[in-house]
Design an enzyme around this catalytic site. Structure first.
Site, PDB file in Angstrom:
ATOM      1  N   ALA A 190       0.036 -33.423 132.459  1.00 57.71           N
ATOM      2  CA  ALA A 190       0.024 -32.472 133.406  1.00 57.71           C
ATOM      3  C   ALA A 190      -1.316 -31.504 133.099  1.00 57.71           C
ATOM      4  CB  ALA A 190       1.343 -31.443 133.384  1.00 57.71           C
ATOM      5  N   ASP A 191      -1.568 -31.380 131.808  1.00 56.94           N
ATOM      6  CA  ASP A 191      -3.047 -30.747 131.666  1.00 56.94           C
ATOM      7  C   ASP A 191      -4.244 -31.612 132.022  1.00 56.94           C
ATOM      8  OD1 ASP A 191      -2.501 -28.228 130.452  1.00 56.94           O
ATOM      9  OD2 ASP A 191      -2.028 -29.089 128.702  1.00 56.94           O
TER      10      ASP A 191
END
Length: 415
Positions: free
Chosen positions: A186-187
């Site tokens: 996600a990052d």
């Protein structure tokens, strides 16, 4: 380290044939931890002048992260996400610090920030305030769940985004406990999508002269990776579940066990399936009604893998990889990170580079994942020490010594 540091680990590397593609762009990087810093580093790697705005005293939270010490105060993680940047320690809680950042926005092209939604606006540093100073400004906000919606105000990290987006619901083995992806998808995904948005806005500005606001979130980015899983759900109504290393579109396509351990392989179409049965000497599987086509092999995946592993048990994993590749069947060994970086291919692709640093000496960094033929990315600067470039940045703003002393006295540079 102001001069370019040429990567000498890749025999194909050569100096760029012209300026780096983002040379001349100025980015104000008001971010910490991972998604924001990686986004701005990708811009910096291709030539943008990235000024990292950090809290005085502590700096980016990641400077002190990871639980093990280097020679200096900065973590290896920080050193791998902040190369090619300059640092200015600026107290945004002080009116003087906020005013200085607004002044800097007048000559910037891009602002990237990842405070919780609403914080920058409350400080008087939101998009509208900065746009009033610079109509061409591209302003990207990175957050856990976006700037709008019921979850917008929640603190958001990669773990929460993976769980709440559904990514963790399909990660791990059937019936097992929750498992997150081993890397922060996600990052890093949000960093990539933010860069995509920023560069799209920059291209659009060439025609319109207008900047725009970009809202990028970890939650949205993680969901955007779920194409196969959501396609299965929308197409069948079945809620996707974990499959281990298997794939919901084809079988066999997963890790399988050989005599000495696991390797990965994929026979994803009929041609490859026939080739696999030939390599294994298992023509009987071609006649098995359960395995006649992809749909059948998916429906009977467990039985299929059990049959294959009885044959794979005859030899070691590396031998099978060699045999399968020779037959044209995709296969690979299960590498650790050291093995991947130090492999002949990893070295050829220059995926480990060394960056000189004034305290640490030579610091290993992950290499550039995209290779441009005419203007390859460069390491021009080490990850900055906290506030390392304050004097030169303030001088570029044309501030007099008296003005700088006044800012200092008003708390612009101190916690």
């Amino acid at each position: 380290m102001d001069e370019a540091v040429q990567d000498t680990t890749d025999p194909r590397s050569r100096p760029p044939t012209g300026p780096l593609p983002l040379a001349g762009l100025r980015v104000l990087d008001v971010t910490q931890v991972m998604a924001g810093p990686v986004c701005s580093m990708l811009l910096a790697d291709l030539g943008a002048d990235v000024i990292k705005i950090e809290p005085p005293g502590t700096g980016d939270q990641t400077r002190g992260a990871m639980g093990f010490k280097m020679k200096g105060p900065d973590s290896m993680g920080f050193l791998n996400m902040n190369r090619n940047k300059r640092s200015l320690a600026l107290n945004l809680k002080s009116p003087a610090g906020r005013d200085l950042l607004l002044d800097m926005a007048e000559t910037a092209d891009i602002v990237v920030e990842n405070y919780r939604p609403g914080v920058m606006a409350r400080l008087g540093l939101g998009y509208e305030a900065m746009r009033a100073r610079n109509r061409g400004l591209i302003y990207a906000s990175i957050s856990g769940f976006g700037q709008t919606g019921p979850w917008a105000k929640r603190p958001g990290y990669d773990l929460m985004a993976q769980a709440m987006s559904g990514v963790m619901s399909v990660t791990g083995h059937p019936g097992g406990p929750p498992v997150k992806a081993g890397v922060p998808v996600a990052d890093i995904g949000c960093a990539l999508f933010a860069v995509y948005g920023i560069l799209s806005a920059y291209i659009g500005r060439q025609a319109s002269g207008e900047g725009q606001y970009i809202d990028a979130s970890l939650f949205d980015s993680a969901l955007a990776f779920s194409i196969w899983d959501t396609s299965e759900y929308w197409g069948t109504g079945r809620i996707p579940e974990p499959l281990g290393t298997a794939n919901r579109m084809s079988a066999p396509y997963q890790a399988v066990q050989a005599a000495d351990g696991y390797f990965v392989m994929g026979a994803t179409n009929q041609k490859l399936w026939r080739l696999l049965c030939g390599v294994l000497g298992r023509e009987d599987l071609l006649a098995d009604a359960r395995f006649q086509d992809i749909a059948g092999r998916l429906a009977h995946r467990e039985a299929l893998i059990a049959e294959l592993e009885t044959s794979f048990a005859a030899k070691n994993a590396e031998d099978w990889v060699t045999d399968l590749l020779a037959a044209g069947i995709p296969a690979g060994r299960m590498n650790t990170y050291p093995e991947a970086f130090e492999s002949e291919h990893g070295r050829h692709r220059a995926m480990r580079i060394e960056v000189p640093h004034p305290i640490e000496g030579s610091v290993p960094n992950i290499g550039f994942p995209v290779k441009l033929s005419g203007t390859p990315a460069q390491v021009r600067r080490h990850a900055p020490l906290l506030g390392e470039h304050a004097d030169e940045i303030l001088a570029e703003l044309g501030l007099s010594e008296a003005a700088i002393e006044r800012l200092r006295a008003e708390g612009a540079f101190a916690a």
